[in-house]
Design a protein around this motif. Structure first.
Motif, PDB file in Angstrom:
ATOM      1  N   PHE A 112      29.200 -37.069 -46.548  1.00 16.98           N
ATOM      2  CA  PHE A 112      30.421 -37.441 -47.260  1.00 16.98           C
ATOM      3  C   PHE A 112      30.933 -38.775 -46.748  1.00 16.98           C
ATOM      4  O   PHE A 112      31.274 -39.681 -47.513  1.00 16.98           O
ATOM      5  N   ASN A 114      29.185 -40.867 -45.085  1.00 17.15           N
ATOM      6  CA  ASN A 114      28.140 -41.864 -45.290  1.00 17.15           C
ATOM      7  C   ASN A 114      28.256 -42.589 -46.615  1.00 17.15           C
ATOM      8  O   ASN A 114      27.807 -43.723 -46.756  1.00 17.15           O
ATOM      9  N   ARG A 115      28.849 -41.923 -47.569  1.00 23.91           N
ATOM     10  CA  ARG A 115      29.015 -42.565 -48.879  1.00 23.91           C
ATOM     11  C   ARG A 115      29.819 -43.844 -48.762  1.00 23.91           C
ATOM     12  O   ARG A 115      29.743 -44.724 -49.603  1.00 23.91           O
ATOM     13  N   ASP A 118      27.514 -46.880 -48.682  1.00 26.70           N
ATOM     14  CA  ASP A 118      26.547 -47.097 -49.745  1.00 26.70           C
ATOM     15  C   ASP A 118      26.288 -48.567 -50.023  1.00 26.70           C
ATOM     16  O   ASP A 118      25.173 -48.977 -50.303  1.00 26.70           O
TER      17      ASP A 118
ATOM     18  N   LEU B 142      36.387 -45.582 -52.498  1.00 26.01           N
ATOM     19  CA  LEU B 142      35.898 -44.204 -52.615  1.00 26.01           C
ATOM     20  C   LEU B 142      37.035 -43.228 -52.861  1.00 26.01           C
ATOM     21  O   LEU B 142      36.911 -42.279 -53.613  1.00 26.01           O
TER      22      LEU B 142
END
Lengths: 156, 156
Positions: A112, A114-115, A118, B142
């Motif tokens: 989570f 780590n997103r 991206d 995010l």
DNA sequence: TATTGTTATACTCTATAACTATA
DNA sequence: TATAGTTATAGAGTATAACAATA
């Protein structure tokens, strides 16, 4: 009416806050609070920790820690075992359920988070990692200075 | 029994936590909580903000915000003024006392935090700043994605 | 006498939902 | 009907101080 202040620090505050809020949003889905999750992942890498050490690692003071651990105990995720060497001391461990939760959710949590990365280049990641490590060390070292000033609680 | 996980992220979690705890220790001396202090510094750079915006910036939900602001109001640090353009809306501002507190304590707070960087080279600072900024943007972007998933509260 | 952990107290934050009033 | 903000509720964390049991 306005003043201009170093943006680094402002950034630091805001980034921390935004990040925490982001991380919390995931942890909540696990029906855990941030302190509770913190304890899970702290215990997840050990075979149990004395109450006192756990408090030091998670920065939760003893009076508070009792409550947090009790709530985790109620959920069946951790257990208290008496220390064999010190009658006053307790060892806190993950139960099987707790360890299963750790195994399942920690990688998930990392994914989570780590997103966030991206759109990072490998170089960016390296830079961030280095910057964080340096900052962490600075915080730790300053914090212990502060504590020495306040109490003499520190037994070497 | 143990697992090895990416250290970057672990580092991130721990650094944030340690930093927050460090920052909080200073804020407490001002007889403020972290959310309260956050509001003070958020307002400190504006001439007042609508209640709603303040909530968005500080990530405090509306029900909670009412209480936090009321406590600051009780302390004489902020005031609520009715918006002239929207009868439902309120503008939250620092009072003179509040602004004085901001002017006095924010630089102090920054100094306190600045001690973290005593052993930093100018280059280190630049790197950290860049890394944080990038991270902040990643979090923000995010987070808004997440929110769109959950509600359609976002009016462009 | 000092330390480990619990209990008690009082307060703040937290999300959530129901509500009032304006738009 | 939707939005801004308040109120009510219930839970969790927080610091602090007083306390029990053990070292």
């Amino acid at each position: 009416m306005k003043s201009t202040f170093p943006t680094v620090l402002r950034e630091l505050l805001r980034t921390h806050q935004a990040f925490l809020s982001y991380a919390a949003s995931h942890v909540q889905k696990l029906d855990l609070t941030l302190p509770q999750f913190d304890i899970i992942i702290t215990l997840g890498n050990t075979d149990g920790l004395p109450y006192k050490i756990l408090g030091e690692k998670t920065l939760i003071t003893k009076g508070t820690l009792t409550g947090v651990i009790s709530r985790l105990e109620d959920k069946g995720l951790v257990q208290r075992d008496a220390s064999k060497t010190d009658g006053r001391s307790q060892i806190i461990r993950l139960t099987e359920t707790g360890y299963a939760l750790f195994e399942r959710t920690f990688p998930e949590h990392l994914l989570f988070i780590n997103r966030l990365f991206d759109n990072y280049s490998p170089e960016d990641v390296i830079n961030l990692e280095a910057a964080l490590k340096q900052l962490h060390e600075a915080v730790i070292s300053l914090r212990s200075e502060e504590q020495e000033k306040i109490v003499d609680d520190t037994e070497a």
